[in-house]
Design a protein around this motif. Structure first.
Motif, PDB file in Angstrom:
ATOM      1  N   MET A 194       0.665  -1.198   0.096  1.00  0.00           N
ATOM      2  CA  MET A 194       0.210   0.008  -0.025  1.00  0.00           C
ATOM      3  C   MET A 194       0.813   1.220  -0.100  1.00  0.00           C
ATOM      4  SD  MET A 194      -3.078  -0.870   2.557  1.00  0.00           S
ATOM      5  CE  MET A 194      -4.547  -1.940   1.928  1.00  0.00           C
ATOM      6  N   ILE A 195       0.496   2.130  -0.879  1.00  0.00           N
ATOM      7  CA  ILE A 195       1.185   3.648  -0.932  1.00  0.00           C
ATOM      8  C   ILE A 195       0.038   4.543  -0.591  1.00  0.00           C
ATOM      9  CG2 ILE A 195       2.566   5.104  -2.305  1.00  0.00           C
ATOM     10  CD1 ILE A 195       3.631   2.681  -3.743  1.00  0.00           C
ATOM     11  N   THR A 196       0.445   5.372   0.347  1.00  0.00           N
ATOM     12  CA  THR A 196      -0.903   6.195   0.644  1.00  0.00           C
ATOM     13  C   THR A 196      -0.300   7.374   1.563  1.00  0.00           C
ATOM     14  OG1 THR A 196      -2.849   6.510   1.919  1.00  0.00           O
ATOM     15  CG2 THR A 196      -1.295   4.970   2.675  1.00  0.00           C
ATOM     16  N   ALA A 197      -1.003   8.563   1.800  1.00  0.00           N
ATOM     17  CA  ALA A 197      -0.653   9.719   2.671  1.00  0.00           C
ATOM     18  C   ALA A 197      -1.352   9.592   3.659  1.00  0.00           C
ATOM     19  CB  ALA A 197      -1.307  10.927   2.008  1.00  0.00           C
ATOM     20  N   ARG A 198      -1.942   8.545   4.212  1.00  0.00           N
ATOM     21  CA  ARG A 198      -2.617   8.291   5.372  1.00  0.00           C
ATOM     22  C   ARG A 198      -1.753   7.472   6.115  1.00  0.00           C
ATOM     23  NH1 ARG A 198      -8.517   5.967   3.172  1.00  0.00           N
ATOM     24  NH2 ARG A 198      -8.587   5.268   5.333  1.00  0.00           N
ATOM     25  N   ASP A 199      -1.232   7.931   7.372  1.00  0.00           N
ATOM     26  CA  ASP A 199      -0.039   7.564   8.081  1.00  0.00           C
ATOM     27  C   ASP A 199      -0.318   7.156   9.471  1.00  0.00           C
ATOM     28  OD1 ASP A 199      -0.379  10.130   8.962  1.00  0.00           O
ATOM     29  OD2 ASP A 199       1.740  10.720   8.965  1.00  0.00           O
ATOM     30  N   SER A 200      -1.675   7.110   9.801  1.00  0.00           N
ATOM     31  CA  SER A 200      -1.957   6.769  11.143  1.00  0.00           C
ATOM     32  C   SER A 200      -1.711   5.299  11.598  1.00  0.00           C
ATOM     33  CB  SER A 200      -3.515   7.113  11.307  1.00  0.00           C
ATOM     34  OG  SER A 200      -4.351   6.100  10.727  1.00  0.00           O
ATOM     35  N   ILE A 201      -1.436   5.039  12.534  1.00  0.00           N
ATOM     36  CA  ILE A 201      -1.286   3.452  12.825  1.00  0.00           C
ATOM     37  C   ILE A 201      -2.500   2.782  12.599  1.00  0.00           C
ATOM     38  CG2 ILE A 201      -0.564   1.990  14.802  1.00  0.00           C
ATOM     39  CD1 ILE A 201       1.870   3.433  13.916  1.00  0.00           C
ATOM     40  N   PHE A 202      -3.587   3.368  12.758  1.00  0.00           N
ATOM     41  CA  PHE A 202      -4.873   2.500  12.635  1.00  0.00           C
ATOM     42  C   PHE A 202      -4.974   2.229  11.032  1.00  0.00           C
ATOM     43  CE2 PHE A 202      -9.108   2.665  11.346  1.00  0.00           C
ATOM     44  CZ  PHE A 202      -9.832   1.798  11.974  1.00  0.00           C
ATOM     45  N   ASP A 203      -4.649   3.172  10.135  1.00  0.00           N
ATOM     46  CA  ASP A 203      -4.641   2.876   8.899  1.00  0.00           C
ATOM     47  C   ASP A 203      -3.497   1.576   8.501  1.00  0.00           C
ATOM     48  OD1 ASP A 203      -6.739   4.542   8.000  1.00  0.00           O
ATOM     49  OD2 ASP A 203      -5.491   6.240   7.795  1.00  0.00           O
ATOM     50  N   LYS A 204      -2.498   1.906   9.062  1.00  0.00           N
ATOM     51  CA  LYS A 204      -1.465   0.727   8.747  1.00  0.00           C
ATOM     52  C   LYS A 204      -1.795  -0.757   9.213  1.00  0.00           C
ATOM     53  CE  LYS A 204       2.652   3.762   8.903  1.00  0.00           C
ATOM     54  NZ  LYS A 204       3.690   4.086   9.656  1.00  0.00           N
TER      55      LYS A 204
END
Length: 222
Positions: A76-86
């Motif tokens: 996954m490549i994304t600007a969403r960097d929260s631990i939850f999203d990871k």
């Protein structure tokens, strides 16, 4: 055989640099800007790896990952960097997670590291079937796992982690040690990757005791 990579990224500049750099690295590459087209092409192109943006114009990247992760490697490549999203991404089957902005050299390094991790020769232990209890049997020769006679579909890294712990039963490994041994010393992920994969293995096998958590240390298979 040349590895095939499919890119799903709606930012044209990022799509272009990923595409050209991976082609220059010797990979066969197709790139798309929306989820619907990408899903159609994945069935035909049959990529070894999908580089997947989360924030697409039509389909959420998490949904795409859920659909394809059993059959394809996914970064996954994304600007969403929260631990939850990871964690959500890893739970849905992603093999790695890269946050924008990124250095293109880091992406290439992770792609190569992921391919190396699945191409390592499997160590053949024996041709016997062993029983681990609670209806779980393991084919050591074929590296397959069964629950109540039905094969459990472990993903590549889940299988690699399971059999590494199985081959080293009764030895406690820290998370960093497991990252080095299973993912490779040049893997850029963090220790949560190990936790997520252990949870997925436990869930698929239907038992929380197959891999034991050693508080303050790491994991062990008895």
């Amino acid at each position: 055989m040349t590895k095939k990579i499919l890119i799903v990224e709606d930012e044209y500049s990022i799509n272009d640099i990923l595409t050209m750099t991976l082609i220059n690295e010797g990979y066969e590459v197709e790139s798309y800007f929306d989820g619907k087209t990408a899903l159609e092409r994945i069935k035909i192109f049959k990529p070894d790896l999908v580089l997947l943006d989360l924030m697409l114009p039509d389909i959420d990247g998490f949904e795409i990952c859920k659909q394809i992760s059993n059959d394809h490697l996914v970064i996954m490549i994304t600007a969403r960097d929260s631990i939850f999203d990871k964690i959500i991404g890893l739970e849905l089957g992603a093999d790695d997670y890269i946050v924008k902005p990124f250095e293109i050299k880091e992406v290439i390094a992770r792609v190569k590291a992921l391919f190396r991790s699945i191409e390592k020769e499997k160590q053949v232990l024996s041709e016997e079937i062993i029983e681990l209890g609670e209806g779980i049997k393991v084919d050591l020769f074929g590296e397959r796992v069964f629950k109540n006679g039905v094969e459990v579909p472990l993903k590549r890294q889940e299988s690699a982690l399971f059999f590494f712990l199985l081959k080293n039963r009764n030895r406690v490994f820290t998370r960093p040690e497991l990252l080095d041994s299973v993912w490779g010393y040049d893997y850029y992920g963090d220790s949560r990757t190990v936790d997520v994969h252990v949870r997925r293995i436990r869930a698929k096998l239907g038992t929380p005791t197959i891999i034991e958590t050693v508080f303050g240390k790491g994991y062990v298979m008895r």
